[in-house]
Design a protein around this motif. Sequence first.
Motif, PDB file in Angstrom:
ATOM      1  N   GLU A  51       0.663  -1.294   0.059  1.00  0.00           N
ATOM      2  CA  GLU A  51       0.190  -0.252   0.003  1.00  0.00           C
ATOM      3  C   GLU A  51       0.829   1.315   0.026  1.00  0.00           C
ATOM      4  N   LYS A  52       0.279   2.359  -0.298  1.00  0.00           N
ATOM      5  CA  LYS A  52       0.764   3.703   0.049  1.00  0.00           C
ATOM      6  C   LYS A  52       0.831   3.991   1.332  1.00  0.00           C
ATOM      7  N   PRO A  53       1.677   4.764   2.004  1.00  0.00           N
ATOM      8  CA  PRO A  53       2.515   5.392   1.409  1.00  0.00           C
ATOM      9  C   PRO A  53       3.874   4.586   1.026  1.00  0.00           C
ATOM     10  N   ASP A  55      -2.177   1.985  -5.711  1.00  0.00           N
ATOM     11  CA  ASP A  55      -2.773   3.372  -5.463  1.00  0.00           C
ATOM     12  C   ASP A  55      -4.162   3.185  -5.785  1.00  0.00           C
ATOM     13  N   HIS A  56      -5.395   3.158  -4.982  1.00  0.00           N
ATOM     14  CA  HIS A  56      -6.516   2.916  -5.089  1.00  0.00           C
ATOM     15  C   HIS A  56      -7.386   3.805  -6.034  1.00  0.00           C
ATOM     16  N   TYR A  57      -6.808   4.948  -6.283  1.00  0.00           N
ATOM     17  CA  TYR A  57      -7.315   5.501  -7.302  1.00  0.00           C
ATOM     18  C   TYR A  57      -7.438   4.954  -8.523  1.00  0.00           C
ATOM     19  N   LEU A  58      -6.359   4.375  -8.873  1.00  0.00           N
ATOM     20  CA  LEU A  58      -6.549   3.555 -10.256  1.00  0.00           C
ATOM     21  C   LEU A  58      -7.551   2.502 -10.318  1.00  0.00           C
ATOM     22  N   GLY A  59      -8.011   2.124  -9.129  1.00  0.00           N
ATOM     23  CA  GLY A  59      -8.954   1.050  -9.153  1.00  0.00           C
ATOM     24  C   GLY A  59     -10.568   1.701  -9.371  1.00  0.00           C
ATOM     25  N   LYS A  60     -10.499   2.986  -9.098  1.00  0.00           N
ATOM     26  CA  LYS A  60     -11.819   3.610  -9.355  1.00  0.00           C
ATOM     27  C   LYS A  60     -12.366   3.639 -10.682  1.00  0.00           C
ATOM     28  N   GLU A  61     -13.726   3.102 -10.776  1.00  0.00           N
ATOM     29  CA  GLU A  61     -14.104   2.991 -12.007  1.00  0.00           C
ATOM     30  C   GLU A  61     -14.039   3.908 -13.102  1.00  0.00           C
ATOM     31  N   ALA A  81     -11.393  17.168  -3.753  1.00  0.00           N
ATOM     32  CA  ALA A  81     -11.668  18.044  -2.536  1.00  0.00           C
ATOM     33  C   ALA A  81     -12.499  17.316  -1.592  1.00  0.00           C
ATOM     34  N   GLU A  82     -12.131  17.245  -0.498  1.00  0.00           N
ATOM     35  CA  GLU A  82     -12.769  16.504   0.442  1.00  0.00           C
ATOM     36  C   GLU A  82     -13.356  17.291   1.642  1.00  0.00           C
ATOM     37  N   THR A  83     -14.193  16.757   2.401  1.00  0.00           N
ATOM     38  CA  THR A  83     -14.957  17.432   3.383  1.00  0.00           C
ATOM     39  C   THR A  83     -14.482  17.133   4.926  1.00  0.00           C
ATOM     40  N   GLY A 126      -8.669  11.083  12.927  1.00  0.00           N
ATOM     41  CA  GLY A 126      -7.672  10.100  13.510  1.00  0.00           C
ATOM     42  C   GLY A 126      -6.102   9.639  13.193  1.00  0.00           C
ATOM     43  N   ARG A 127      -6.213  10.396  12.261  1.00  0.00           N
ATOM     44  CA  ARG A 127      -4.901  10.154  11.445  1.00  0.00           C
ATOM     45  C   ARG A 127      -3.838  11.273  11.523  1.00  0.00           C
ATOM     46  N   GLY A 128      -3.945  11.811  12.357  1.00  0.00           N
ATOM     47  CA  GLY A 128      -2.967  12.943  12.753  1.00  0.00           C
ATOM     48  C   GLY A 128      -1.588  12.904  12.666  1.00  0.00           C
ATOM     49  N   ARG A 142       2.391  14.634  -0.072  1.00  0.00           N
ATOM     50  CA  ARG A 142       2.899  13.307   0.010  1.00  0.00           C
ATOM     51  C   ARG A 142       1.454  12.490   0.107  1.00  0.00           C
ATOM     52  N   ASP A 143       0.463  12.834   0.580  1.00  0.00           N
ATOM     53  CA  ASP A 143      -0.400  12.082   0.976  1.00  0.00           C
ATOM     54  C   ASP A 143      -1.477  11.807  -0.408  1.00  0.00           C
ATOM     55  N   MET A 144      -1.628  12.930  -0.976  1.00  0.00           N
ATOM     56  CA  MET A 144      -2.470  13.087  -2.368  1.00  0.00           C
ATOM     57  C   MET A 144      -1.746  13.130  -3.597  1.00  0.00           C
ATOM     58  N   ASN A 200       0.616  10.803  -5.511  1.00  0.00           N
ATOM     59  CA  ASN A 200       0.151   9.289  -5.839  1.00  0.00           C
ATOM     60  C   ASN A 200      -0.888   9.605  -6.640  1.00  0.00           C
ATOM     61  N   HIS A 201      -2.170   9.844  -6.198  1.00  0.00           N
ATOM     62  CA  HIS A 201      -3.487   9.926  -6.588  1.00  0.00           C
ATOM     63  C   HIS A 201      -3.686  11.128  -7.869  1.00  0.00           C
ATOM     64  N   LEU A 202      -3.180  12.172  -7.465  1.00  0.00           N
ATOM     65  CA  LEU A 202      -3.195  13.260  -8.397  1.00  0.00           C
ATOM     66  C   LEU A 202      -2.298  13.092  -9.570  1.00  0.00           C
ATOM     67  N   GLY A 217      -7.425  19.113  -0.937  1.00  0.00           N
ATOM     68  CA  GLY A 217      -7.659  19.380   0.236  1.00  0.00           C
ATOM     69  C   GLY A 217      -8.764  18.767   1.333  1.00  0.00           C
ATOM     70  N   LYS A 218      -8.640  19.093   2.448  1.00  0.00           N
ATOM     71  CA  LYS A 218      -9.396  18.609   3.211  1.00  0.00           C
ATOM     72  C   LYS A 218     -10.326  19.882   4.089  1.00  0.00           C
ATOM     73  N   ARG A 219     -11.637  19.373   4.405  1.00  0.00           N
ATOM     74  CA  ARG A 219     -12.541  20.395   5.079  1.00  0.00           C
ATOM     75  C   ARG A 219     -12.852  21.270   4.129  1.00  0.00           C
ATOM     76  N   LEU A 271     -15.434  12.518 -11.248  1.00  0.00           N
ATOM     77  CA  LEU A 271     -14.889  11.042 -10.810  1.00  0.00           C
ATOM     78  C   LEU A 271     -15.443  10.683  -9.627  1.00  0.00           C
ATOM     79  N   GLN A 272     -16.095  11.531  -8.790  1.00  0.00           N
ATOM     80  CA  GLN A 272     -16.902  11.227  -7.618  1.00  0.00           C
ATOM     81  C   GLN A 272     -17.408  12.302  -7.117  1.00  0.00           C
ATOM     82  N   PRO A 273     -18.476  12.459  -6.354  1.00  0.00           N
ATOM     83  CA  PRO A 273     -19.606  11.504  -6.648  1.00  0.00           C
ATOM     84  C   PRO A 273     -20.203  11.995  -7.935  1.00  0.00           C
TER      85      PRO A 273
END
Length: 476
Positions: A140-142, A170-176, A208-210, A215-217, A227-229, A232-234, A323-325, A360-362
């Motif tokens: 898995e990543k990282p 990279d789970h983004y590649l598995g997204k339909e 974008a995420e809300t 808990g992953r601080g 590094r997180d997004m 890899n994903h972008l 980004g988050k939030r 890509l989603q939703p």
Amino acid sequence: IPVDPFDLVVIGGTGDLARRKILPALYRRFCAGQIPDDAQIIGAARSEMDDAGYRDFVGAALDEFAGAAGCDDRARFLSIIGYVTLDARGDGGWAALAGRLEPGRVQAFYFSVGPSLFMTIAERLQAHGMAGPDTRIVVEKPFGRDLASARALNADLAKYFDEGQIYRIDHYLGKETVQNLMAIRFGNMLFEPLWNSQYVDHIQITVAETVGVEGRGEYYERAGAMRDMVQNHLMQLLCLIAMEPPSKFDPDAVRDEKLKVIRALDPVTPDDVVRGQYLADGDRPGFREHVGNAESTTESFIALKVRISNWRWAGTPIYLRTGKRLRARTSEIDVVFKDTPHSIFGPEAGRHRNILTIRLQPNEGIDLGVTIKEPGPGGMRLVDVPLDMTFAQALGPDAKDVPDAYERLIMDVIRGNQTLFMRGDEVEAAWAWTDPIIAGWEEAGKDPIPYDTGSAGPEEALALMHRDGRRWREIR
Ligand code: BG6
């Protein structure tokens, strides 16, 4: 079509990823009739437990995370599940694990643990005769936190496994819908002739995420959005949108083309990067509280202007942001075409551009902004209207059976198809591009800019495009 019987060992089988993603994904594929009754799924972790104890654990995970999906015979699925207590750092349990595997079938080991354990696990597999030519490992990543650590990981794994045995997820590649990017580009005559800097003004990629980092601080404070997004994903989205057509849909043909895109990326200077950090919002803690560091300089938002120096894309920037939030959970790619070379309708008709949005989603689908005449007698005024399609509507009931990313990827491991997995050189090239960007803002001493929950990130991110006479699409 069911696959041949296989053994899949989930190392870290009691962890969060196993509960939330891996086990529910396997269950759904089992219910879809793809996993035969004589396959074996073995959880392995430190906890003392027997098969029955782990089956209870798996049942609880399915209750919580498998959603509505499922089949009547959950007991049948649980009957192919087993458990081995394993000391990943020591020798305990490895011989017992080896004894459970059936010779002569695909044996896959999912390393659902931190990268610091990859090497010791690989060594143990080798020492106990489980690193044969038919073995597959899933990581898995990282995958590292910079080029040096990614190289070291690749070199470590290469001591025991060939590249063809290593499945980097990279789970983004598995997204339909991410796979759909290739279908849209290379399955239609309509887009590809225009897919270059002559016709495309710029491309925007937004994830974008809300949610916050919750808990992953601890992990996130060391990673940050880059590094997180982005690494890899972008990066994967960028590759799929920008790559040349591979000669065929085959793992190395696709990955060769992606690699060329990464290698053609220009270095990014600190002026082309905006980083942000979300503030507290009422009772909801801010980023610095989440990561437990009142002086944190890690980013929860990043926007970048990226250039690809090759024949197809020179002069067409790609803007990335994640980004988050933020205001909404939405991932989309917008291909913004250039103005027509000349307006026969005169200046009062205004400026109109075709924009192809791939959601890509939703609400997965595509939307092509088309310019038409505004109805009415008032002369030739133009207006943009959407040619909008959601895949769910267009495909009807067939759209329901779409497997989620992990379902697709795990079955690809069993089938031995590496197309949707990152190759070692690809990961290294992505880090080679990422490292100097991080070093650049560290040297420049540029700290992240605070932004409000529910916004589109810091104002400065808007300015990144305004100064080029462009603007971000709204996050909706
Ligand atoms: C993960 C990141 O890889 O992807 C998370 O570590 C992020 O921080 C997640 O939230 C987003 O995935 P998805 O599938 O919800 O878009």
